[in-house]
Design an enzyme around this catalytic site. Sequence first.
Site: not given
Length: 279
Positions: A44, A71, A86
């Site tokens: 992640h 990811e 993000h």
Amino acid sequence: MFRLVKKVAVFTLMLALVGISPFSEWSANKTLAESQSTFENVAHRGASGYAPENTIASFDKAVTMKATSFELDVQRTKDGRLVIMHDTTVDRTTNGKGSVKNLTLKQIRELDAGSWFDKSFAGEKVPTLEETLNRYRNKPIRILIELKKPELYPGIEKEVAQMVTKTGLTRDPNKVVVQSFNAPSVKKYNQLQPIVKTGVLVSLTEYASGVSDNKLTEWKAFADYINPNYKLVNSSLVKRIHNLKMKTLPYTLPDKKSATKIRSTGVDGIISNYPEFGK
């Protein structure tokens, strides 16, 4: 018994002489079965438990730890460049301030994206999508691209699709998955580049009461993956997803105990900050 062994040996030799291996079908089936049963271990934002999220250091760590995928989150700068970040602002993970969409690439590249995590990562830069795809296109790892808040960036689906093509990743349809919490954006991407697999991310907030069959069927029209918050996942949901010929990768597993428990539901993989949880 000796005669039987001798006959098998002669038969095997005859097949070999004409270029046929008596074990070729078994080997192919075994390889196919192994590939189908591979548990997807997704790092992640890279191996973000060990390095600053969404940086080359984090992605390199995911490769080193042999994650099957990592990811990342993509957004667009003021001057139209695709960068990996993000949050919609740079405040939390850099030494700068401001919205990604209000900063130029030059301004963002001048920021330190590593020191907040640990001083040993001082000077780590915010990567662009292009450099990231180029760096890992020949590495043994798949890339999950999340379209972050695409409603803020009209046309970003087309731009990401063009970048995936430009960097050569469409040559292997298993190399990339494009996903988002914004289902209409996923649908748009699928229409633009149907060769690339897509996924719908499912939030705990929006679907606290569960995901209906109607919703799953709607998503099936343009998605290969349904990736929910792990707290939404149970055996029933997994079965319903699989019945529609889709896969599921729940996020973000916080510890090994949770990862082990969620595996028992039949999920196809997990998304975690710690790649060892998926092994």
